[in-house]
Write an enzyme that holds these catalytic residues in place. Structure first.
Site, short mmCIF file in Angstrom:
data_model
loop_
_atom_site.label_atom_id
_atom_site.label_comp_id
_atom_site.label_asym_id
_atom_site.label_seq_id
_atom_site.Cartn_x
_atom_site.Cartn_y
_atom_site.Cartn_z
N HIS A 54 0.84 -1.21 0.00
CA HIS A 54 0.00 0.00 0.00
C HIS A 54 0.87 1.25 0.00
O HIS A 54 2.08 1.16 0.17
CB HIS A 54 -0.99 -0.01 1.16
N HIS A 56 1.28 3.89 1.95
CA HIS A 56 1.80 4.60 3.12
C HIS A 56 3.33 4.68 3.07
O HIS A 56 4.00 3.73 2.66
CB HIS A 56 1.34 3.92 4.41
N ASP A 58 5.76 4.42 5.09
CA ASP A 58 6.62 3.45 5.76
C ASP A 58 6.63 2.09 5.04
O ASP A 58 7.31 1.16 5.49
CB ASP A 58 6.22 3.27 7.23
N HIS A 59 5.92 2.00 3.93
CA HIS A 59 5.94 0.79 3.11
C HIS A 59 6.44 1.08 1.69
O HIS A 59 6.94 0.17 1.03
CB HIS A 59 4.55 0.17 3.04
N HIS A 110 -7.62 -1.01 5.16
CA HIS A 110 -6.58 -0.17 5.77
C HIS A 110 -6.30 1.02 4.84
O HIS A 110 -6.25 2.16 5.28
CB HIS A 110 -5.32 -0.99 6.00
N ASP A 134 -0.49 -4.38 5.94
CA ASP A 134 -1.20 -3.93 7.14
C ASP A 134 -2.65 -4.39 7.15
O ASP A 134 -3.53 -3.72 7.71
CB ASP A 134 -1.13 -2.40 7.24
N HIS A 173 4.29 -5.12 10.18
CA HIS A 173 4.79 -4.50 11.41
C HIS A 173 5.01 -5.54 12.51
O HIS A 173 4.34 -6.56 12.55
CB HIS A 173 3.80 -3.46 11.95
#
Length: 282
Positions: A54, A56, A58-59, A110, A134, A173
């Protein structure tokens, strides 16, 4: 097929999946390019593609730099917001990287463009792998930022939950201890939750990852996969599985939420009247 688990940022995982006969590799959620390329060099493999679950940061934040450093790199994902995207994938689309086969599984909730990746090698005795981003965590599920409980219920029961039970789950995570503490609140009599939590705490103390789990294990201790069980109905006060899931997620969002403490410097500034000019009505 060899999976390298790479801890990055605060609690994220990115993964390098290596096709051992050709030494080709694909990365999943390549958030930190420098770290990923160090491991690519150490393993003596060629990075062919990036699969992004996805958009975001941090990915996906490493995609542009990787695309610059690795000309011809293919970047797969289901959301136009993913940086350096070259191949937009759809639900149940299959990809092949040498002997590695990938089935894309669309799991919106998400984020509206979240994609999980199910990987296997034909004829291999090894269990298949699910890179769940996530959507599904060890002992938990992702927050419903851009979707609904109905969508997450479909994701967990009809899409991911229907995969082979021996599937190894590699999530986005490291939040297993916190997830299982919540699971224990939900099912205080569940001995499997207690054992898994003790194990996860030990791994955490030793700074070791708790991934992968297996889908079969998740059905025994992950409350979000147990929404039809009587203890879950009792905890939530609901009987409809979607309502159980919706209530569970709300409870999890507020579970031992750290209280936000005011910044001491900000409080002093208020005391000294430094903000007064900005607060006066014009």
């Amino acid at each position: 097929m060899k999976v390298k688990v790479i801890s990055v940022l605060e609690d994220n995982y990115m993964y390098l999946v290596i096709e051992e006969s050709t030494r080709d590799a694909v990365a999943v959620d390549a958030a930190v390019p420098k770290r990923l390329l160090e491991i690519v060099r150490k393993e003596e493999v060629v990075l062919r593609a990036v699969l992004t679950t996805h958009h975001h940061w941090d990915h996906a934040r490493g995609n542009e730099e990787l695309a610059r450093l690795c000309p011809g790199l293919r970047v797969y994902g289901a959301d136009e917001r993913i940086g350096a995207l070259t191949h937009k994938v759809t639900h149940e689309q299959e990809l092949t990287f040498g002997a590695i086969r990938v089935r894309c599984l669309f799991t919106p909730c998400h984020t509206s463009g979240h994609m999980c990746y199910f990987m296997w090698e034909d004829g291999s005795p090894d269990a298949p792998a699910l890179f769940s981003g996530d959507t599904l965590f060890v002992g938990g599920c992702g927050k419903f930022f851009e979707g609904t409980a109905e969508q997450m219920y479909t994701n967990l029961t009809q899409i991911l939950g229907a995969l082979p039970k021996e599937t190894k789950v590699f999530c986005g995570h490291e939040c297993t201890v916190r997830n299982l503490k919540f699971a224990l609140k939900v099912e205080p009599e569940n001995e499997i939750v207690k054992k898994k939590l003790a194990w996860a705490k030990q791994r955490d103390d030793e700074d070791l990852p708790t991934v992968p789990s297996t889908l079969q294990e998740e059905f025994l201790y992950n409350p979000f996969l147990r929404v039809t069980e009587e203890p879950l109905r009792k905890f939530t006060g609901k009987t409809d599985p979607v309502e159980v899931l919706r209530t569970l997620r709300a409870e999890r969002d507020n579970f031992k939420k750290p209280k936000e403490r005011p910044n001491p410097q900000a409080m002093l500034a208020f005391d000294w009247g430094l903000f007064s000019p900005f607060l006066e009505k014009k």
